[in-house]
Design an enzyme around this catalytic site. Structure first.
Site, PDB file in Angstrom:
ATOM      1  CG  HIS A  96      -2.025  -1.046   1.140  1.00  0.00           C
ATOM      2  ND1 HIS A  96      -2.527  -1.545  -0.038  1.00  0.00           N
ATOM      3  CD2 HIS A  96      -2.696  -1.705   2.136  1.00  0.00           C
ATOM      4  CE1 HIS A  96      -3.469  -2.448   0.223  1.00  0.00           C
ATOM      5  NE2 HIS A  96      -3.583  -2.577   1.525  1.00  0.00           N
ATOM      6  CG  HIS A 127      -7.956  -0.605   1.915  1.00  0.00           C
ATOM      7  ND1 HIS A 127      -8.698  -1.459   2.692  1.00  0.00           N
ATOM      8  CD2 HIS A 127      -6.805  -1.246   1.642  1.00  0.00           C
ATOM      9  CE1 HIS A 127      -7.995  -2.566   2.891  1.00  0.00           C
ATOM     10  NE2 HIS A 127      -6.837  -2.471   2.261  1.00  0.00           N
ATOM     11  CD  GLU A 172      -8.414  -3.590  -0.909  1.00  0.00           C
ATOM     12  OE1 GLU A 172      -7.263  -3.194  -1.105  1.00  0.00           O
ATOM     13  OE2 GLU A 172      -8.657  -4.578  -0.191  1.00  0.00           O
TER      14      GLU A 172
HETATM   15  C1  BGC Z   1      -4.516  -6.571   1.576  1.00  0.00           C
HETATM   16  C2  BGC Z   1      -4.386  -7.305   2.881  1.00  0.00           C
HETATM   17  C3  BGC Z   1      -3.960  -6.315   3.934  1.00  0.00           C
HETATM   18  C4  BGC Z   1      -4.982  -5.219   4.006  1.00  0.00           C
HETATM   19  C5  BGC Z   1      -4.568  -4.168   4.986  1.00  0.00           C
HETATM   20  C6  BGC Z   1      -5.559  -5.519   1.728  1.00  0.00           C
HETATM   21  O1  BGC Z   1      -5.667  -4.789   0.531  1.00  0.00           O
HETATM   22  O2  BGC Z   1      -4.829  -7.444   0.510  1.00  0.00           O
HETATM   23  O3  BGC Z   1      -3.446  -8.350   2.785  1.00  0.00           O
HETATM   24  O4  BGC Z   1      -3.813  -6.919   5.179  1.00  0.00           O
HETATM   25  O5  BGC Z   1      -5.164  -4.631   2.739  1.00  0.00           O
HETATM   26  O6  BGC Z   1      -5.629  -3.454   5.394  1.00  0.00           O
END
Ligand code: BGC
Length: 373
Positions: free
Chosen positions: A126, A200, A338
């Site tokens: 991220h 998210h 997402e």
């Molecule tokens: C990921 C997860 C991660 C999460 C964090 C998701 O987009 O695929 O693995 O733990 O985001 O909030």
């Protein structure tokens, strides 16, 4: 005279109806260092509203009526801005510069290797240590009626978190009178780079996270998904969902197969944490997912232009995050959908490209449409 008054009255009526959805700018407290955070609330005449805060261009709340008209929040999040920094969980944030994982926290672009921070085991997750979710975005524009809209922007410096090129990112949230919340990401760059921006949001349609989401019925318009290695990096395979617990082509309760320990992919993800390849043509807005909570009667349809959608069932929430309404969030308390390009695309030539060149306009648009039944 009478006619003039009548005309004026009609005009007022017309304007009120046409300007139904409103966008209101307000405050959302301050960070520990004193930085003020602003909020914009979009509200329509149907009882739906959405609050966006400047920290992380985050969707902080989404209030939607249930089948009896009861208005409740269908997203997880925090009441205080600082919590988004000290207890990061990406609740509702805008993720960037690269949503999801980049393997071994590095990628090669035009023969040059770029090193990122490894903030998720060996991988980058991220956008790195301080991704777009932890930056204060600028409100560019706020408009009311007929749709309510806010546009925010963030300029990411050349080299920030290891990524090349100065990236100008924008996001526009639009709420209309059909209870549709559209989220449009855009970006331009000064040098070739990679980009994957998404929202998210953690959804729980029961309202105020009253129950977990295991009974939510999910439909995913995906014939195939991308299996992952033990560090959650896609192996490159595009595996048919048919005959597996990943087959959501017909509405299926999340909890129905999530504990199937005979499935190695569910074991790795501790549940669902996988990119599904959305049927149809990337770039076209098409239905990617439908979620229904049979108890509240709330239904959410997700439409997206992206090639993929990450379906994550909040597997890593362990009860140590206390969110809105002083509620402790635990595993399975929410689901994320997402839309984006595939995880680790910068290292996988077989995946849809995440490359953005100067002069090109990146976009990723999604709609979260609510109804009841
Ligand atoms: C990921 C997860 C991660 C999460 C964090 C998701 O987009 O695929 O693995 O733990 O985001 O909030």
């Amino acid at each position: 005279m009478k006619t003039a008054r009548l005309a004026a009255a009609c005009l007022t009526l017309f304007t009120t109806a046409a300007n139904a959805a409103t966008a209101t700018r307000g405050e959302f407290g301050a960070l520990a260092d004193g930085t003020k955070i602003e909020a914009v609330t979009l509200a329509n005449d149907k009882g739906m509203s959405a609050r966006i805060i400047t920290l992380g261009a985050t969707l902080q709340a989404v209030i939607v009526p249930d089948k009896n008209g009861r208005k409740e929040d269908v997203t997880l999040g925090y009441d205080k801005a600082q919590d988004y920094l000290t207890r990061p969980n990406y609740f509702g944030v805008s993720v960037g510069r690269y949503a999801n994982r980049i393997a071994k926290a590095s990628f090669v672009l035009d023969g040059k290797t770029y090193k990122l921070a490894a903030n998720d085991g060996p991988n980058s997750l991220h956008g790195g240590t301080r991704g777009f979710d932890k930056r204060v975005w600028t409100i560019e524009n706020v408009t009311s009626g007929p749709d309510a809209r806010v546009t925010l922007s963030y300029i990411s410096a050349d080299g920030e978190e290891g990524f090349p090129g100065q990236l100008r990112a924008t996001v526009t949230y639009t709420l209309n009178e059909q209870n549709e919340l559209q989220v449009d990401y855009g970006a331009t760059t000064s040098k070739p780079t990679v980009v994957n921006l998404t929202n998210h949001a953690y959804f729980n349609l029961s309202g105020n996270a009253a129950r977990d989401v295991m009974g939510h019925l999910v439909t995913l318009k995906a014939e195939r998904f991308t299996p992952v290695d033990p560090t959650l990096i896609p192996t490159g395979e595009r595996r048919p969902v048919a005959g597996t617990p990943f087959d959501f082509r017909k509405p299926t309760a999340i909890g129905a197969r999530i504990r199937d320990a005979s499935n190695a992919q569910l074991r790795i993800g501790r549940g669902y944490d996988h990119n599904f390849i959305v049927d149809g043509k990337a770039g076209d807005m098409r239905t990617a997912a439908i979620v229904e909570d049979p108890v509240s009667g709330r239904v959410m349809e997700v439409r997206a232009t992206a090639p993929g959608i990450q379906f994550y069932t909040g597997n890593f929430m362990d009860g140590t995050y206390f969110g809105k309404n002083n509620r402790a969030y635990r595993q399975g308390d929410a689901l994320c959908l997402e839309p984006g390009t595939f995880p680790n695309a910068p290292n996988n030539p077989g995946f849809p490209s995440a490359r953005l060149n100067p002069g090109q306009a990146y976009f990723n648009s999604m709609v979260f449409a609510f109804r009841t039944r």
